[in-house]
Design a protein around this motif. Sequence first.
Motif, short mmCIF file in Angstrom:
data_model
loop_
_atom_site.label_atom_id
_atom_site.label_comp_id
_atom_site.label_asym_id
_atom_site.label_seq_id
_atom_site.Cartn_x
_atom_site.Cartn_y
_atom_site.Cartn_z
N LEU A 51 0.79 -1.23 0.00
CA LEU A 51 0.00 0.00 0.00
C LEU A 51 0.83 1.28 0.00
O LEU A 51 0.33 2.33 -0.40
CB LEU A 51 -0.94 0.00 1.21
N VAL A 52 2.07 1.21 0.45
CA VAL A 52 2.91 2.41 0.50
C VAL A 52 3.07 3.10 -0.85
O VAL A 52 3.16 4.32 -0.91
CB VAL A 52 4.29 2.07 1.13
N PRO A 53 3.09 2.37 -2.00
CA PRO A 53 3.21 3.08 -3.29
C PRO A 53 2.05 4.01 -3.62
O PRO A 53 2.12 4.70 -4.64
CB PRO A 53 3.31 1.93 -4.29
N ILE A 54 0.99 4.02 -2.83
CA ILE A 54 -0.04 5.07 -2.99
C ILE A 54 0.57 6.34 -2.43
O ILE A 54 0.60 6.56 -1.22
CB ILE A 54 -1.34 4.68 -2.26
N THR A 55 1.08 7.17 -3.30
CA THR A 55 2.08 8.16 -2.94
C THR A 55 1.55 9.37 -2.18
O THR A 55 2.29 10.01 -1.44
CB THR A 55 2.81 8.66 -4.19
N ASP A 56 0.28 9.75 -2.38
CA ASP A 56 -0.22 10.96 -1.72
C ASP A 56 -0.97 10.64 -0.43
O ASP A 56 -1.63 11.52 0.14
CB ASP A 56 -1.12 11.75 -2.67
N ALA A 57 -0.87 9.41 0.04
CA ALA A 57 -1.50 9.01 1.30
C ALA A 57 -0.45 8.97 2.40
O ALA A 57 0.74 8.80 2.15
CB ALA A 57 -2.16 7.64 1.15
N ALA A 58 -0.92 9.13 3.64
CA ALA A 58 -0.05 8.98 4.81
C ALA A 58 -0.22 7.56 5.34
O ALA A 58 -1.34 7.02 5.35
CB ALA A 58 -0.40 10.00 5.88
N HIS A 59 0.86 6.96 5.80
CA HIS A 59 0.85 5.58 6.26
C HIS A 59 1.30 5.54 7.72
O HIS A 59 2.45 5.86 8.03
CB HIS A 59 1.74 4.72 5.38
N VAL A 60 0.36 5.16 8.60
CA VAL A 60 0.58 5.22 10.05
C VAL A 60 0.70 3.81 10.61
O VAL A 60 -0.20 2.98 10.44
CB VAL A 60 -0.57 5.95 10.75
N VAL A 61 1.81 3.54 11.28
CA VAL A 61 2.02 2.26 11.95
C VAL A 61 1.56 2.39 13.39
O VAL A 61 2.16 3.12 14.18
CB VAL A 61 3.51 1.85 11.90
N HIS A 62 0.49 1.69 13.73
CA HIS A 62 0.01 1.71 15.11
C HIS A 62 0.70 0.57 15.85
O HIS A 62 0.21 -0.56 15.91
CB HIS A 62 -1.50 1.56 15.16
N GLY A 63 1.83 0.89 16.44
CA GLY A 63 2.63 -0.11 17.13
C GLY A 63 3.92 0.50 17.63
O GLY A 63 4.10 1.72 17.58
N PRO A 64 4.82 -0.30 18.13
CA PRO A 64 6.11 0.21 18.62
C PRO A 64 6.94 0.76 17.47
O PRO A 64 6.77 0.38 16.31
CB PRO A 64 6.75 -1.02 19.26
N SER A 65 7.88 1.63 17.81
CA SER A 65 8.70 2.26 16.79
C SER A 65 9.54 1.24 16.02
O SER A 65 9.90 1.48 14.86
CB SER A 65 9.62 3.31 17.42
N GLY A 66 9.83 0.11 16.65
CA GLY A 66 10.62 -0.91 15.97
C GLY A 66 9.95 -1.45 14.73
O GLY A 66 10.63 -1.81 13.76
N CYS A 67 8.62 -1.51 14.73
CA CYS A 67 7.91 -1.99 13.54
C CYS A 67 8.09 -1.03 12.38
O CYS A 67 8.30 -1.44 11.24
CB CYS A 67 6.42 -2.18 13.85
N ALA A 68 8.00 0.27 12.67
CA ALA A 68 8.21 1.27 11.62
C ALA A 68 9.64 1.24 11.13
O ALA A 68 9.92 1.37 9.93
CB ALA A 68 7.85 2.66 12.14
N ALA A 69 10.58 1.03 12.05
CA ALA A 69 11.99 0.99 11.67
C ALA A 69 12.29 -0.23 10.82
O ALA A 69 13.14 -0.19 9.92
CB ALA A 69 12.87 0.99 12.92
N ASN A 70 11.58 -1.32 11.07
CA ASN A 70 11.84 -2.56 10.35
C ASN A 70 11.52 -2.44 8.87
O ASN A 70 12.18 -3.05 8.03
CB ASN A 70 11.01 -3.70 10.96
N ILE A 71 10.50 -1.63 8.53
CA ILE A 71 10.11 -1.49 7.13
C ILE A 71 10.65 -0.21 6.53
O ILE A 71 10.35 0.12 5.39
CB ILE A 71 8.57 -1.56 6.97
N TRP A 72 11.45 0.54 7.29
CA TRP A 72 11.98 1.81 6.78
C TRP A 72 12.95 1.54 5.62
O TRP A 72 13.95 0.88 5.76
CB TRP A 72 12.70 2.57 7.88
N GLY A 73 12.63 2.10 4.47
CA GLY A 73 13.52 2.02 3.33
C GLY A 73 13.63 0.65 2.69
O GLY A 73 14.49 0.44 1.83
N ASN A 74 12.72 -0.30 3.03
CA ASN A 74 12.85 -1.63 2.44
C ASN A 74 12.10 -1.75 1.12
O ASN A 74 12.02 -2.82 0.54
CB ASN A 74 12.38 -2.72 3.41
N SER A 75 11.51 -0.66 0.65
CA SER A 75 10.83 -0.66 -0.63
C SER A 75 11.34 0.51 -1.46
O SER A 75 11.32 1.65 -0.99
CB SER A 75 9.32 -0.57 -0.44
N THR A 76 11.79 0.22 -2.68
CA THR A 76 12.30 1.29 -3.53
C THR A 76 11.28 1.70 -4.58
O THR A 76 11.62 2.03 -5.71
CB THR A 76 13.60 0.84 -4.22
#
Length: 454
Positions: A51-76
């Motif tokens: 879903l992240v490639p929907i470029t004009d939407a905001a993507h909110v991870v409701h969870g610990p910061s580690g979950c957001a860090a885990n997927i940070w930059g893993n999609s080009t």
Amino acid sequence: MNPQPREINDSLSDSNGENQQQRHKKKSSTQLPQPGTAQGSCAFDSAMITLVPITDAAHVVHGPSGCAANIWGNSTSLSSGSMLYKIRFTTDIDESDIIFGGAKKLYKGILELQRRYKPSAIFVYSTCITALIGDDIEGICKDVTETTGIPTIPVHCPGFIGGQKGGNRVAGEALLEHVIGTAKPDVTTPFDINLIGEYNIAGAMWNFLPLLEKLGIRVLSKITADAIYQEVCYAHHAKLNVVLSANALINIAKKMQKVYGIPYIEESIYGIEQINQCLRNIAANLRDIDLIERTEKLIAEEAIALEAKLNLYHSELQGKRIIVTIKNFKSWLIIFTAQKLGMEVIAICTQMNTEDELVKIKDLLSRDSIILESENSQKILQIIKDYQANILIAEARYLETALIAKIPFLDIHRQSDRAYTGYTGIWELARELYATFYNPVWEQVHQLAPWEES
């Protein structure tokens, strides 16, 4: 250690079911993934990547910061417009939120996000922790939508529900339930199609769209490559769905066929024969004689142009021997391109290929080619020595193997910065092979060290 291929549990199998033959098309394991242990190992990772490639939407991870860090930059995935999708928002759930609940924190966070960034839509992803403590993200998203007027979509994707296929399915269900069918396009044409299952990794979609434009075919919605939220909303007005990866979002195509009567086809845009077939099938399903004729003309023109480009490298690469061991890429595309350049594939690892891909690979390979069902450095080194291989194409972890063997090494990863889709992608791969083989560094590898010369 790299994660092994896994299938999600039966409760997440496709709603239309799969017959036994389809189930055996992929190598699978009954063991469920361990959430968060590695990139792409759980449903949460996969849902966000979808879903992240929907470029004009905001993507909110409701969870610990580690979950957001885990997927940070893993999609080009690349964008031709908004860059909001590059920002990762998280509620940063901590111990007190686990005890008292994180619903209020999520609600306030979304309101602040909406005020500062004005997104077209907001996707809220549940994680293992917030699913276990029972935070009602469905109700929160509904309240935020009513308060702000910004569509806020819940995505129920805690990592423990499954692996990659489970995340794709959940993401598709979120789009079907909350997004697709909620708007109308300004105009429609008889040649409106949707492209489903591509994420524009390294700009892969941009190699294919110009071909459709030349034919007068309009891509009404891209799900979700370089997409904007609005175009996904009116995807149900297309005349045809083209699924570019049968493993991703096939449930969207099946459900849209059932609910909206839109037929779908499964195609590939990797490899010249696959591209030709894709264009022909699109034209045939749109049922326009003039379009079919234009398609054949375009295919002929592109074949001539591609042949001329490949001839530039043919004389330099002809006769070179290569070994291919890539798990997350279309190995048969490399085989096809190498053979067009007069190169010989002496060995290939098929550990992660599906049965359909194995058929393509075996059809392309010669009888003398070696097919490895498993791989290790020692085995690859032995093959390089015995068959005098000239280049190794593998994952980055095999760079040392190539250095020991003193042969050129090409790392083609599925998340590389180059796309190999369309006719342009085949030419790009040929350029990569040439640039790798004639890189001056490999001459230096063969030279003696100063202390060895003495």
